[in-house]
Write a protein that holds these residues in place. Sequence first.
Motif, PDB file in Angstrom:
ATOM      1  N   THR A 145      -8.384  36.664  99.238  1.00  0.00           N
ATOM      2  CA  THR A 145      -8.149  35.925  97.986  1.00  0.00           C
ATOM      3  C   THR A 145      -9.441  35.246  97.549  1.00  0.00           C
ATOM      4  O   THR A 145     -10.090  34.575  98.350  1.00  0.00           O
ATOM      5  CB  THR A 145      -7.039  34.855  98.192  1.00  0.00           C
ATOM      6  N   TYR A 155      -6.188  42.829  97.033  1.00  0.00           N
ATOM      7  CA  TYR A 155      -6.936  41.608  96.729  1.00  0.00           C
ATOM      8  C   TYR A 155      -6.128  40.724  95.795  1.00  0.00           C
ATOM      9  O   TYR A 155      -5.402  41.232  94.942  1.00  0.00           O
ATOM     10  CB  TYR A 155      -8.260  41.957  96.019  1.00  0.00           C
ATOM     11  N   ILE A 156      -6.277  39.414  95.957  1.00  0.00           N
ATOM     12  CA  ILE A 156      -5.709  38.462  94.996  1.00  0.00           C
ATOM     13  C   ILE A 156      -6.880  37.706  94.367  1.00  0.00           C
ATOM     14  O   ILE A 156      -7.768  37.220  95.070  1.00  0.00           O
ATOM     15  CB  ILE A 156      -4.742  37.465  95.674  1.00  0.00           C
ATOM     16  N   THR A 172      -3.797  38.385 102.646  1.00  0.00           N
ATOM     17  CA  THR A 172      -4.484  39.204 101.636  1.00  0.00           C
ATOM     18  C   THR A 172      -5.767  38.482 101.221  1.00  0.00           C
ATOM     19  O   THR A 172      -5.714  37.297 100.875  1.00  0.00           O
ATOM     20  CB  THR A 172      -3.577  39.384 100.384  1.00  0.00           C
ATOM     21  N   SER A 230      -7.185  28.863  97.610  1.00  0.00           N
ATOM     22  CA  SER A 230      -7.357  30.288  97.942  1.00  0.00           C
ATOM     23  C   SER A 230      -7.199  30.517  99.447  1.00  0.00           C
ATOM     24  O   SER A 230      -6.623  31.523  99.875  1.00  0.00           O
ATOM     25  CB  SER A 230      -8.719  30.792  97.459  1.00  0.00           C
ATOM     26  N   ILE A 234      -3.467  30.556 100.429  1.00  0.00           N
ATOM     27  CA  ILE A 234      -2.805  31.809 100.018  1.00  0.00           C
ATOM     28  C   ILE A 234      -3.255  32.964 100.913  1.00  0.00           C
ATOM     29  O   ILE A 234      -2.434  33.753 101.387  1.00  0.00           O
ATOM     30  CB  ILE A 234      -3.076  32.086  98.524  1.00  0.00           C
ATOM     31  N   GLU A 235      -4.560  33.024 101.183  1.00  0.00           N
ATOM     32  CA  GLU A 235      -5.080  34.109 102.030  1.00  0.00           C
ATOM     33  C   GLU A 235      -4.496  34.039 103.440  1.00  0.00           C
ATOM     34  O   GLU A 235      -4.065  35.051 104.000  1.00  0.00           O
ATOM     35  CB  GLU A 235      -6.611  34.038 102.085  1.00  0.00           C
ATOM     36  N   LEU A 245      -7.571  34.512  91.897  1.00  0.00           N
ATOM     37  CA  LEU A 245      -6.936  33.343  91.274  1.00  0.00           C
ATOM     38  C   LEU A 245      -7.749  32.911  90.059  1.00  0.00           C
ATOM     39  O   LEU A 245      -8.952  32.666  90.163  1.00  0.00           O
ATOM     40  CB  LEU A 245      -6.856  32.173  92.261  1.00  0.00           C
TER      41      LEU A 245
END
Length: 354
Positions: free
Chosen positions: A315, A290-291, A313, A304, A307-308, A293
């Motif tokens: 996010t 998991y990320i 991953t 988000s 990035i996901e 932010l």
Amino acid sequence: MLGLFKHKSNVLLGLDISSTSVKLLELSRSGDRYRVESYGVEPLPPNAVVEKNISDVEGVGEAIKRLISRSKAGSNQVAVAVAGSAVITKTIEMDASLTDAEMENQIIVEADQYIPYPLDEVAIDFEVQGVSERNSEQVEVLLAACRRENVELREAALDLSGAKARIVDIEAHAMKRAFELIKPQLGSNADDLVVAILDIGATMTTLSVLADDRSIYTREQLFGGKQLTEEIQRRYSLSFEEAGLAKKQGGLPDDYEQECLPTFKEAVLQQVTRSLQFFFSSSQYDDVDYIVLAGGTASIDGLSEIIENKLGTPTIIANPFIDMSLASKVDADALANDAPAMMISCGLAMRSFD
């Protein structure tokens, strides 16, 4: 001793002194439910804090004074934090039969083995973590040392504001504490996940990786939302303050959404990717589950998702307040907007209940 781990029972304000603002949070708790009693964000004079170091004590003190007054906080007792890069932490093993006082004496005598600075320049603290896995007659002790100047500058700014530093914590520890409030959002097996928390502030991005309920990696990089503010300032001939306000409140020309913002989002994506690569190359891990932010920059619309989609991953944007009730004087919309930037102040405010 430094007081990094001191336990106090009455209300403490969580105060996060970042590079462009001071953020304050006051919590109360009933059972296991928290309530936001007061909160606020106050901008700092330009360059009052540079790379987490206070360079204008008076400017910071005045901002804190305005913030406490404006937020109508119910206390002037404060928990603040120093950056992880300013702190040396080390886990050592000690005889389990020692009292706290005996441990303290032994640590002071042996401290020069662990700390590469002259002892009169550092503040030291320790906390017993539990029985050693290797030897049941020993305990694991977390030792933390910080240059005294970092602590004293924060205390001086607080003194000028009329507030009092009761606890000096470490930012990474405050972040981990606030993450406990985010865990339920990650599903029922959150304790088993490897989670990367990326705190993207105005000038600094900090990656903290948590696994097995422990912080296993922290790294700071010079990168943040200030770069977008400066680009807005340059492109639309605004002052730095006007650019910062426009970034937050909107109202910029159409080409901002088409040209300016996508370029910055791409830069954030590159930073996130690079930060994770550093982590993978220096650990046994080659993936995170998991990320999360955090930081003011995390509020940028669509970040988000980018990035996901790019990293594959899951996010999410950090919001420690989702399950909290709010006092009537707290502006719910403003708090929701500022939530990702309030993680450290939230972790500090939670020290009231240790």
